[in-house]
Design a protein around this motif. Structure first.
Motif, PDB file in Angstrom:
ATOM      1  N   THR A 148      74.665   0.611  63.133  1.00 20.94           N
ATOM      2  CA  THR A 148      73.240   0.902  63.332  1.00 20.94           C
ATOM      3  C   THR A 148      72.588   1.572  62.118  1.00 20.94           C
ATOM      4  OG1 THR A 148      73.803   3.031  64.364  1.00 20.94           O
ATOM      5  CG2 THR A 148      73.554   1.126  65.827  1.00 20.94           C
ATOM      6  N   SER A 149      73.267   1.568  60.988  1.00 26.37           N
ATOM      7  CA  SER A 149      72.683   2.164  59.788  1.00 26.37           C
ATOM      8  C   SER A 149      71.491   1.332  59.318  1.00 26.37           C
ATOM      9  CB  SER A 149      73.725   2.255  58.682  1.00 26.37           C
ATOM     10  OG  SER A 149      74.090   0.964  58.246  1.00 26.37           O
ATOM     11  N   SER A 150      70.564   1.971  58.628  1.00 26.99           N
ATOM     12  CA  SER A 150      69.348   1.274  58.166  1.00 26.99           C
ATOM     13  C   SER A 150      69.683   0.125  57.230  1.00 26.99           C
ATOM     14  CB  SER A 150      68.407   2.267  57.471  1.00 26.99           C
ATOM     15  OG  SER A 150      69.061   2.873  56.358  1.00 26.99           O
ATOM     16  N   SER A 151      70.677   0.319  56.356  1.00 20.07           N
ATOM     17  CA  SER A 151      71.047  -0.747  55.412  1.00 20.07           C
ATOM     18  C   SER A 151      71.622  -1.952  56.148  1.00 20.07           C
ATOM     19  CB  SER A 151      72.060  -0.218  54.394  1.00 20.07           C
ATOM     20  OG  SER A 151      73.235   0.236  55.039  1.00 20.07           O
ATOM     21  N   SER A 152      72.473  -1.667  57.176  1.00 24.69           N
ATOM     22  CA  SER A 152      73.061  -2.758  57.951  1.00 24.69           C
ATOM     23  C   SER A 152      71.989  -3.504  58.738  1.00 24.69           C
ATOM     24  CB  SER A 152      74.122  -2.203  58.905  1.00 24.69           C
ATOM     25  OG  SER A 152      74.644  -3.225  59.724  1.00 24.69           O
ATOM     26  N   ILE A 153      71.066  -2.737  59.327  1.00 21.68           N
ATOM     27  CA  ILE A 153      69.989  -3.360  60.113  1.00 21.68           C
ATOM     28  C   ILE A 153      69.095  -4.217  59.215  1.00 21.68           C
ATOM     29  CG2 ILE A 153      67.876  -2.871  61.396  1.00 21.68           C
ATOM     30  CD1 ILE A 153      69.319  -0.527  62.701  1.00 21.68           C
ATOM     31  N   LYS A 154      68.746  -3.716  58.045  1.00 18.09           N
ATOM     32  CA  LYS A 154      67.894  -4.477  57.120  1.00 18.09           C
ATOM     33  C   LYS A 154      68.575  -5.773  56.696  1.00 18.09           C
ATOM     34  CE  LYS A 154      65.308  -0.587  55.160  1.00 18.09           C
ATOM     35  NZ  LYS A 154      65.059   0.238  53.950  1.00 18.09           N
ATOM     36  N   LYS A 155      69.872  -5.699  56.472  1.00 13.36           N
ATOM     37  CA  LYS A 155      70.625  -6.880  56.073  1.00 13.36           C
ATOM     38  C   LYS A 155      70.610  -7.920  57.189  1.00 13.36           C
ATOM     39  CE  LYS A 155      74.331  -6.100  53.751  1.00 13.36           C
ATOM     40  NZ  LYS A 155      75.716  -5.726  53.379  1.00 13.36           N
ATOM     41  N   GLN A 156      70.810  -7.443  58.436  1.00 11.01           N
ATOM     42  CA  GLN A 156      70.800  -8.353  59.580  1.00 11.01           C
ATOM     43  C   GLN A 156      69.406  -8.940  59.806  1.00 11.01           C
ATOM     44  OE1 GLN A 156      73.443  -9.370  61.484  1.00 11.01           O
ATOM     45  NE2 GLN A 156      74.732  -8.265  60.010  1.00 11.01           N
ATOM     46  N   GLN A 157      68.391  -8.119  59.601  1.00  7.53           N
ATOM     47  CA  GLN A 157      67.018  -8.595  59.783  1.00  7.53           C
ATOM     48  C   GLN A 157      66.687  -9.683  58.773  1.00  7.53           C
ATOM     49  OE1 GLN A 157      65.040  -4.816  59.368  1.00  7.53           O
ATOM     50  NE2 GLN A 157      64.791  -4.523  61.591  1.00  7.53           N
ATOM     51  N   SER A 158      67.056  -9.462  57.533  1.00  6.48           N
ATOM     52  CA  SER A 158      66.791 -10.447  56.485  1.00  6.48           C
ATOM     53  C   SER A 158      67.518 -11.764  56.770  1.00  6.48           C
ATOM     54  CB  SER A 158      67.233  -9.891  55.129  1.00  6.48           C
ATOM     55  OG  SER A 158      67.067 -10.841  54.110  1.00  6.48           O
ATOM     56  N   LYS A 159      68.766 -11.653  57.173  1.00 10.21           N
ATOM     57  CA  LYS A 159      69.573 -12.843  57.473  1.00 10.21           C
ATOM     58  C   LYS A 159      68.971 -13.603  58.658  1.00 10.21           C
ATOM     59  CE  LYS A 159      74.365 -14.150  58.526  1.00 10.21           C
ATOM     60  NZ  LYS A 159      75.736 -13.624  58.777  1.00 10.21           N
ATOM     61  N   ALA A 160      68.568 -12.850  59.692  1.00  8.39           N
ATOM     62  CA  ALA A 160      68.009 -13.474  60.895  1.00  8.39           C
ATOM     63  C   ALA A 160      66.664 -14.152  60.587  1.00  8.39           C
ATOM     64  CB  ALA A 160      67.847 -12.425  61.994  1.00  8.39           C
ATOM     65  N   TRP A 161      65.852 -13.528  59.743  1.00  6.62           N
ATOM     66  CA  TRP A 161      64.542 -14.104  59.410  1.00  6.62           C
ATOM     67  C   TRP A 161      64.708 -15.423  58.634  1.00  6.62           C
ATOM     68  CZ3 TRP A 161      59.807 -13.890  60.982  1.00  6.62           C
ATOM     69  CH2 TRP A 161      58.786 -14.452  60.209  1.00  6.62           C
ATOM     70  N   LYS A 162      65.636 -15.457  57.707  1.00  9.99           N
ATOM     71  CA  LYS A 162      65.885 -16.685  56.957  1.00  9.99           C
ATOM     72  C   LYS A 162      66.349 -17.799  57.894  1.00  9.99           C
ATOM     73  CE  LYS A 162      67.101 -14.494  52.548  1.00  9.99           C
ATOM     74  NZ  LYS A 162      68.190 -14.253  51.561  1.00  9.99           N
ATOM     75  N   ARG A 163      67.202 -17.423  58.848  1.00  7.88           N
ATOM     76  CA  ARG A 163      67.680 -18.411  59.822  1.00  7.88           C
ATOM     77  C   ARG A 163      66.521 -18.918  60.687  1.00  7.88           C
ATOM     78  NH1 ARG A 163      71.467 -15.458  62.148  1.00  7.88           N
ATOM     79  NH2 ARG A 163      70.068 -14.732  63.818  1.00  7.88           N
ATOM     80  N   HIS A 164      65.607 -18.003  61.058  1.00  6.02           N
ATOM     81  CA  HIS A 164      64.448 -18.347  61.879  1.00  6.02           C
ATOM     82  C   HIS A 164      63.523 -19.308  61.137  1.00  6.02           C
ATOM     83  CE1 HIS A 164      60.663 -18.065  64.030  1.00  6.02           C
ATOM     84  NE2 HIS A 164      60.099 -17.375  63.014  1.00  6.02           N
ATOM     85  N   VAL A 165      63.204 -19.000  59.886  1.00  2.25           N
ATOM     86  CA  VAL A 165      62.328 -19.854  59.079  1.00  2.25           C
ATOM     87  C   VAL A 165      62.921 -21.243  58.930  1.00  2.25           C
ATOM     88  CG1 VAL A 165      61.322 -20.204  56.778  1.00  2.25           C
ATOM     89  CG2 VAL A 165      61.278 -17.931  57.829  1.00  2.25           C
ATOM     90  N   SER A 166      64.229 -21.297  58.643  1.00  5.25           N
ATOM     91  CA  SER A 166      64.904 -22.584  58.466  1.00  5.25           C
ATOM     92  C   SER A 166      64.879 -23.401  59.754  1.00  5.25           C
ATOM     93  CB  SER A 166      66.346 -22.347  58.028  1.00  5.25           C
ATOM     94  OG  SER A 166      67.050 -23.563  57.923  1.00  5.25           O
ATOM     95  N   VAL A 215      65.271  -7.755  66.256  1.00  7.17           N
ATOM     96  CA  VAL A 215      66.628  -7.770  65.679  1.00  7.17           C
ATOM     97  C   VAL A 215      67.248  -6.379  65.764  1.00  7.17           C
ATOM     98  CG1 VAL A 215      67.967  -8.098  63.566  1.00  7.17           C
ATOM     99  CG2 VAL A 215      66.140  -9.711  64.151  1.00  7.17           C
ATOM    100  N   SER A 216      66.458  -5.363  65.396  1.00 12.34           N
ATOM    101  CA  SER A 216      66.942  -3.978  65.451  1.00 12.34           C
ATOM    102  C   SER A 216      67.335  -3.595  66.874  1.00 12.34           C
ATOM    103  CB  SER A 216      65.858  -3.041  64.929  1.00 12.34           C
ATOM    104  OG  SER A 216      66.265  -1.693  65.051  1.00 12.34           O
ATOM    105  N   ASN A 217      66.510  -3.966  67.854  1.00  6.62           N
ATOM    106  CA  ASN A 217      66.810  -3.655  69.253  1.00  6.62           C
ATOM    107  C   ASN A 217      68.094  -4.327  69.716  1.00  6.62           C
ATOM    108  OD1 ASN A 217      64.520  -2.097  69.452  1.00  6.62           O
ATOM    109  ND2 ASN A 217      63.256  -3.735  70.324  1.00  6.62           N
ATOM    110  N   LYS A 218      68.294  -5.567  69.267  1.00  7.03           N
ATOM    111  CA  LYS A 218      69.518  -6.296  69.629  1.00  7.03           C
ATOM    112  C   LYS A 218      70.754  -5.585  69.074  1.00  7.03           C
ATOM    113  CE  LYS A 218      72.077 -10.524  68.713  1.00  7.03           C
ATOM    114  NZ  LYS A 218      72.136 -11.781  67.937  1.00  7.03           N
ATOM    115  N   ILE A 219      70.660  -5.146  67.819  1.00  5.31           N
ATOM    116  CA  ILE A 219      71.796  -4.450  67.191  1.00  5.31           C
ATOM    117  C   ILE A 219      72.136  -3.177  67.959  1.00  5.31           C
ATOM    118  CG2 ILE A 219      72.510  -3.170  65.129  1.00  5.31           C
ATOM    119  CD1 ILE A 219      70.925  -5.241  63.473  1.00  5.31           C
ATOM    120  N   TYR A 220      71.126  -2.416  68.348  1.00  2.00           N
ATOM    121  CA  TYR A 220      71.369  -1.189  69.109  1.00  2.00           C
ATOM    122  C   TYR A 220      71.947  -1.489  70.487  1.00  2.00           C
ATOM    123  CZ  TYR A 220      69.364   2.232  65.888  1.00  2.00           C
ATOM    124  OH  TYR A 220      69.145   3.062  64.822  1.00  2.00           O
TER     125      TYR A 220
END
Length: 440
Positions: A148-166, A215-220
């Motif tokens: 749940t660290s901010s760096s981990s969440i940001k990484k997951q958010q970025s990855k998820a957004w790229k997947r969403h756009v694609s 994405v953040s809510n899912k991670i938590y």
């Protein structure tokens, strides 16, 4: 050489069978009650040998427990005590003492069947339990914080957004910022179904802020669910180590480590020796003493063949008789070799048979004379009481045999020990001095 080897093997097997037959005969003559009593005496014997339990008014002479007579007496003690009058009453009174001593002394705290004294228990057992629990707690918290660290969440958010756009481009042919409105709900439903993202009603596929929140809510949620599985319950607001230590899973692990089967026993988090002695050690010791006493107080028939504690009764009966029988035959064997060696030495001036007869007469004379000399073990009141019990239940011959063993050992053991120290250069055959064992 072949004949000599055959004689050696034959003699070895024969002597083993003779001794085994004598022990078996003595065991088979025991009543169910005597088998039960033998269990307690087998517990007491090593404690008496180590000096952890004293026999009141029993004297051992100048050498104390290390004297030859004392060693012989301790080896014979269970067999002697088994025939003492009213031994059942003595055992009933002394069993808790023997059990407690067995659990706390002459053993290493943490070993199976050993609790040790309170300080050893604190250092070797309880402190390790607390440390292990702390490590588990730290690992659990670190894992949660890492997920749940901010760096981990940001990484997951970025990855998820790229997947969403694609996904939007491949399935609709549009970019998120210009996809037709009638497709919005379908895209939102797919994200929930395929990726567990819960987005607000009316969400626009180009709204990255709401997407990142989902994405953040899912991670938590996932981290909380994983933590809840480890804890066996929902997560509190303040996830402290003290709270973790009280939990069912932690307490169950503590009971398993201590080998305690009572699921109602719980243990507080304490760090210092005085507290662990008061709140942990005393309760654990009481639990195991009560548990062992419950077993030892079983009906006598449970220690007999086909009883619940048959194996315990059998092994205890052997512990009672084997040392006595082995010591007796050891003396006979030693005297036999002594007579043979003496006869061979005298062969140069007398016949071998004459030399052997002379040696035999010498041994008999010494054996008889030994009954004249003072022996503090034999003359002590406790030994006299035990000896009288043997006479009443098994006759004078057996009582005299026990006394003969103790008296003869007072001569033979010092001689053998002199040979060990001076001829064999102190070979200890794997044994350790009492003080070394105590220090260990």
């Amino acid at each position: 050489t072949v004949l000599g080897s055959f004689h050696f093997i034959f003699s070895f097997v024969l002597m083993y069978q003779i001794q085994e037959s004598i022990v078996r005969s003595l065991i088979d003559r025991l009543s169910d009650e005597e088998r039960k009593q033998a269990v307690v005496l087998a517990i007491a014997a090593p404690q008496i040998a180590s000096g952890d339990v004293d026999i009141a008014n029993q004297k051992y002479g100048d050498g104390g427990m290390d004297s030859a007579s004392a060693k012989s007496f301790v080896a014979l003690f269970p067999a002697l005590a088994l025939y003492k009058e009213n031994i059942d009453k003595d055992i009933e009174k002394l069993t808790p003492l023997f059990v407690k001593s067995q659990l706390t002394r002459s053993c290493e705290a943490g070993e199976e069947g050993c609790i040790g004294d309170s300080q050893a228990f604190h250092n070797n057992v309880w402190a390790k339990i607390v440390e292990e629990s702390q490590n588990k707690y730290n690992a659990m918290v670190e894992s949660y914080q890492s997920e749940t660290s901010s760096s981990s969440i940001k990484k997951q958010q970025s990855k998820a957004w790229k997947r969403h756009v694609s996904a939007v481009r491949s399935k609709t042919g549009y970019d998120p910022d210009n996809v037709p409105e009638y497709m919005h709900d379908k895209i939102r439903a797919r994200l929930k179904k395929d990726h567990g993202l819960i987005l607000p009603y009316g969400w626009n596929p180009s709204d990255r802020s709401s997407f990142n929140t989902a994405v953040s809510n899912k991670i938590y949620r996932q981290a909380d669910k994983s933590l809840s599985r480890q804890l066996g319950r929902s997560i509190p607001t303040n996830l402290s180590f003290e709270w973790f230590f009280k939990q069912k899973g932690t307490q169950q692990h503590i009971r398993e480590t201590l080998n305690i089967t009572n699921n109602k026993m719980t243990f507080p988090l304490v760090y210092i020796h005085e507290e662990s002695e008061k709140y942990i050690y005393n309760r654990v010791l009481e639990y195991f003493v009560d548990k062992e006493l419950s077993r030892l107080n079983s009906d006598a028939k449970e220690f007999a063949p086909e009883g619940k504690h048959e194996e315990l009764g059998e092994s205890a009966a052997k512990r009672v008789f084997v040392p006595a029988v082995a010591l007796f035959f050891s003396l006979l064997g030693g005297l036999g070799h002594f007579m043979k060696s003496g006869a061979l030495i005298m062969e140069s001036w007398v016949t071998l048979w004459t030399g052997f007869v002379r040696m035999l007469i010498g041994v008999i004379v010494v054996s008889v004379i030994m009954f004249i000399f003072s022996n503090p073990v034999i003359e002590s009141k406790p030994y006299q009481i035990l000896s009288e019990g043997i006479k009443e239940k098994n006759g004078t011959t057996l009582a005299l045999g026990a006394e003969w063993i103790i008296r003869m050992e007072s001569i033979i053991y010092p001689f053998n020990n002199w040979l060990r120290m001076n001829v064999l250069q102190g070979l200890n055959f794997g044994a350790m001095p009492r003080e070394v064992v105590s220090d260990k």
